[in-house]
Motif scaffolding. Structure first.
Motif, short mmCIF file in Angstrom:
data_model
loop_
_atom_site.label_atom_id
_atom_site.label_comp_id
_atom_site.label_asym_id
_atom_site.label_seq_id
_atom_site.Cartn_x
_atom_site.Cartn_y
_atom_site.Cartn_z
N GLU A 161 -43.06 -36.77 75.10
CA GLU A 161 -41.96 -36.83 76.05
C GLU A 161 -41.53 -38.28 76.19
OE1 GLU A 161 -40.86 -34.76 80.21
OE2 GLU A 161 -42.73 -35.88 80.21
N THR A 162 -40.23 -38.47 76.30
CA THR A 162 -39.70 -39.82 76.47
C THR A 162 -38.95 -39.86 77.79
OG1 THR A 162 -39.41 -39.99 74.08
CG2 THR A 162 -38.29 -41.63 75.43
N LEU A 163 -39.18 -40.95 78.53
CA LEU A 163 -38.53 -41.13 79.82
C LEU A 163 -38.06 -42.57 79.93
CD1 LEU A 163 -38.09 -39.31 82.32
CD2 LEU A 163 -40.18 -40.27 83.26
N VAL A 164 -36.88 -42.76 80.47
CA VAL A 164 -36.35 -44.11 80.69
C VAL A 164 -36.09 -44.24 82.19
CG1 VAL A 164 -34.50 -45.74 80.14
CG2 VAL A 164 -35.24 -44.08 78.41
N TYR A 165 -36.64 -45.30 82.77
CA TYR A 165 -36.48 -45.48 84.21
C TYR A 165 -36.48 -46.95 84.58
CZ TYR A 165 -41.61 -45.82 84.04
OH TYR A 165 -42.90 -46.18 83.74
N LEU A 166 -36.03 -47.23 85.82
CA LEU A 166 -35.99 -48.58 86.37
C LEU A 166 -37.21 -48.82 87.25
CD1 LEU A 166 -32.31 -49.03 87.62
CD2 LEU A 166 -33.42 -50.26 85.75
N THR A 167 -37.72 -50.04 87.18
CA THR A 167 -38.79 -50.45 88.11
C THR A 167 -38.35 -51.67 88.87
OG1 THR A 167 -39.90 -51.80 86.43
CG2 THR A 167 -40.67 -49.53 86.71
#
Length: 167
Positions: A161-167
């Motif tokens: 699974e691939t996820l793109v998010y901001l931290t």
């Protein structure tokens, strides 16, 4: 912990972006018989593998994967690749990374490949941020974001699974 509001791209959205980028790469290289997909280690290479898988499915191109090893903290150190430079000489090459932040990693990787005569040279990124300090651009991009310099874009490849998010 990932907060739902911080998610930029879900796994299915990333898959759509990869598919679109693969079609764009194929369209750009439709006159070629083989191409090199060079992924910048680590996430850029994982992204390159995903692009290669879709390209193999949608095109007759012979695709060779190449891992580009670069010290991102000190990019002026020598860059190495998993294949010898004579294997990509006079071929079409796509340099792949997960996120284009300042452009530092990409520009030094581009410089490395310019030492070898190439037929065509393009770049692909999943996330293009608009904080470049070098005149480098992504020819193929999944998404462009205008974020603050304090925000960090994370691309996570795990458990299929691939996820793109901001931290």
């Amino acid at each position: 912990m990932i907060i739902a509001d911080n998610i930029i791209l879900t796994d299915s959205q990333v898959a759509q972006k990869i598919r679109r980028i693969a079609f764009q790469i194929y369209e750009s290289n439709s006159n070629e018989t083989d191409i090199i997909i060079a992924g910048i280690a680590n996430n850029g290479y994982l992204f390159a593998e995903k692009i290669q898988a879709v390209l193999a499915e949608i095109s007759p191109l012979k695709i060779e994967l190449c891992k580009v090893i670069i010290d991102k903290k000190n990019p002026i150190t020598p860059i190495t690749t998993s294949i010898d430079s004579n294997q990509y000489q006079n071929k079409s090459l796509v340099l792949v990374d997960d996120v284009l932040n300042s452009g530092t990693t990409l520009i030094y990787a581009v410089k490395h490949f310019l030492d070898v005569p190439l037929k065509r040279f393009k770049t692909a990124v999943l996330v293009n941020r608009n904080h470049k300090k070098y005149p480098v651009k992504a020819d193929f991009k999944g998404i462009s974001l205008s974020t603050s310099t304090k925000e960090h874009v994370v691309v996570e490849f795990k458990n299929n699974e691939t996820l793109v998010y901001l931290t």
